[in-house]
Design an enzyme around this catalytic site. Structure first.
Site, PDB file in Angstrom:
ATOM      1  N   CYS A   1       0.842  -1.351  -0.328  1.00 35.39           N
ATOM      2  CA  CYS A   1       0.043   0.262   0.079  1.00 35.39           C
ATOM      3  C   CYS A   1       0.826   0.927   0.414  1.00 35.39           C
ATOM      4  CB  CYS A   1      -1.001   0.160   1.961  1.00 35.39           C
ATOM      5  SG  CYS A   1      -1.920  -1.611   1.136  1.00 35.39           S
TER       6      CYS A   1
ATOM      7  N   ALA B   1       2.399  -6.562   2.854  1.00 34.63           N
ATOM      8  CA  ALA B   1       3.153  -7.000   3.731  1.00 34.63           C
ATOM      9  C   ALA B   1       3.866  -5.941   4.251  1.00 34.63           C
ATOM     10  CB  ALA B   1       4.299  -7.555   2.713  1.00 34.63           C
ATOM     11  N   GLU B   2       4.069  -4.436   2.792  1.00 36.96           N
ATOM     12  CA  GLU B   2       4.240  -3.232   3.351  1.00 36.96           C
ATOM     13  C   GLU B   2       3.047  -2.300   3.425  1.00 36.96           C
ATOM     14  OE1 GLU B   2       8.469  -4.712   4.433  1.00 36.96           O
ATOM     15  OE2 GLU B   2       7.260  -5.093   3.060  1.00 36.96           O
ATOM     16  N   THR B   3       3.159  -0.614   3.975  1.00 37.68           N
ATOM     17  CA  THR B   3       2.664   0.459   4.026  1.00 37.68           C
ATOM     18  C   THR B   3       3.413   1.062   3.724  1.00 37.68           C
ATOM     19  OG1 THR B   3       1.058  -0.629   4.905  1.00 37.68           O
ATOM     20  CG2 THR B   3       0.729   2.072   4.103  1.00 37.68           C
TER      21      THR B   3
ATOM     22  N   HIS C   1       9.723  -4.066  -2.832  1.00 43.96           N
ATOM     23  CA  HIS C   1       8.545  -4.452  -3.779  1.00 43.96           C
ATOM     24  C   HIS C   1       7.786  -3.306  -3.135  1.00 43.96           C
ATOM     25  CE1 HIS C   1       6.682  -5.478   0.194  1.00 43.96           C
ATOM     26  NE2 HIS C   1       5.243  -5.172  -0.982  1.00 43.96           N
TER      27      HIS C   1
END
Length: 288
Positions: A39, A62-64, A91
């Site tokens: 995000c 997984a990550e913002t 990513h």
């Protein structure tokens, strides 16, 4: 990026709520439902750390990543898993650059991201539409495989390295794809001098269908059981493949069950180029 105040119906009537633009992107993917989800939230200034972490937990990917523009082609960039802020994320950097090129009106060819712990990361748009990221690649050192690590992974690697993560080599891609580790045990383990929190393990084997290397990445120490496509892991994997196999340019498959991601990596001294595509899957608003 604007963050307008809007009227939002709450349980006690209408309350004043802040609205943020949010994009969800599949990175290292040719199409939706591949690669790794991130995000991306453009901001005028970073929010308090606890708020950014809470948003990342709510997003539950997984990550913002949060980006704040500081110049014509320059942004500050920070990354949060649902549990912690991390010092490097490939990513979500790819996804952030994709958002700027595809949705936020940036028309240049290259973007510079300034980060807290990984310095300046650049992303260049190639003629074929892929994005090439320039990342640091830290040294690695071979280490002994302990009985505790072998037991937690459920199989004994034939070789291991320490660096920013623990890297474990297996004989065949099938061995890697068959792994079913004990994540609670793995979370407590790591490499001597590991740069990140313990419980971040890259597992790989040379070869695979149409690729030079097949891998998986388990990250219970970062609040993620298994990551689908991990750029930061490939900065370490590129160095190992160069030092052990003499391959300075590799095509990689991260074989997360049901998704997976393809990453091209090229080692150049203490830097590595990570190349891939990204696809937007969601565009919307996040209400605080």
């Amino acid at each position: 990026m604007g963050a307008p105040v809007v009227l939002y119906p709450g349980s006690g009537g209408f309350t004043m709520t802040r609205s943020l633009t949010l994009y969800q992107v599949d990175a290292f993917a040719e199409r939706a439902f591949q690669g790794n989800q991130a995000c991306i939230i453009p901001l005028e200034a970073f929010l308090p750390d606890d708020v950014m972490l809470a948003i990342a937990a709510e997003n539950n990917v997984a990550e913002t990543a949060y980006i704040v523009r500081t110049g014509d082609s320059r942004w500050n960039l920070r990354w949060f898993t649902p549990a912690v802020e991390v010092p490097l994320c490939g990513h979500a950097t790819l996804a952030a650059a994709h958002v700027l090129f595809a949705h936020e009106g940036f028309t240049g060819d290259a973007i510079a991201f300034d980060t807290v712990k990984s310095g300046c990361l650049t992303v260049q748009r190639r003629d074929d539409g892929r994005l090439a990221m320039d990342f640091p690649s830290a040294p690695v050192s071979e280490i002994e495989v302990s009985d505790e690590v072998a037991a937690a992974l459920g199989a004994r690697p034939v070789q291991a390295w320490g660096g920013i993560f623990y890297a474990a080599r297996f004989e065949t891609p099938a061995d890697v794809q068959a792994l079913a580790p004990d994540l609670k045990a793995l979370k407590l383990l790591g490499a001597p001098g590991e740069g990140w929190d313990r419980g971040n393990f890259g597992c790989f084997a040379a070869g695979g269908e149409g690729v030079d290397v097949t891998s998986r990445f388990f990250a219970p120490g970062s609040g993620i059981d298994e990551d689908p496509a991990t750029g930061s892991w490939h900065t370490m994997l590129a160095r190992i493949m160069s030092e052990r196999y003499g391959l300075d340019a590799i095509t990689c498959l991260q074989a997360y069950p049901g998704r997976g991601g393809r990453i091209d990596a090229a080692l150049r001294g203490d830097r590595v180029s990570l190349i891939g595509r990204a696809v937007t899957t969601v565009e919307g608003r996040f209400y605080l």
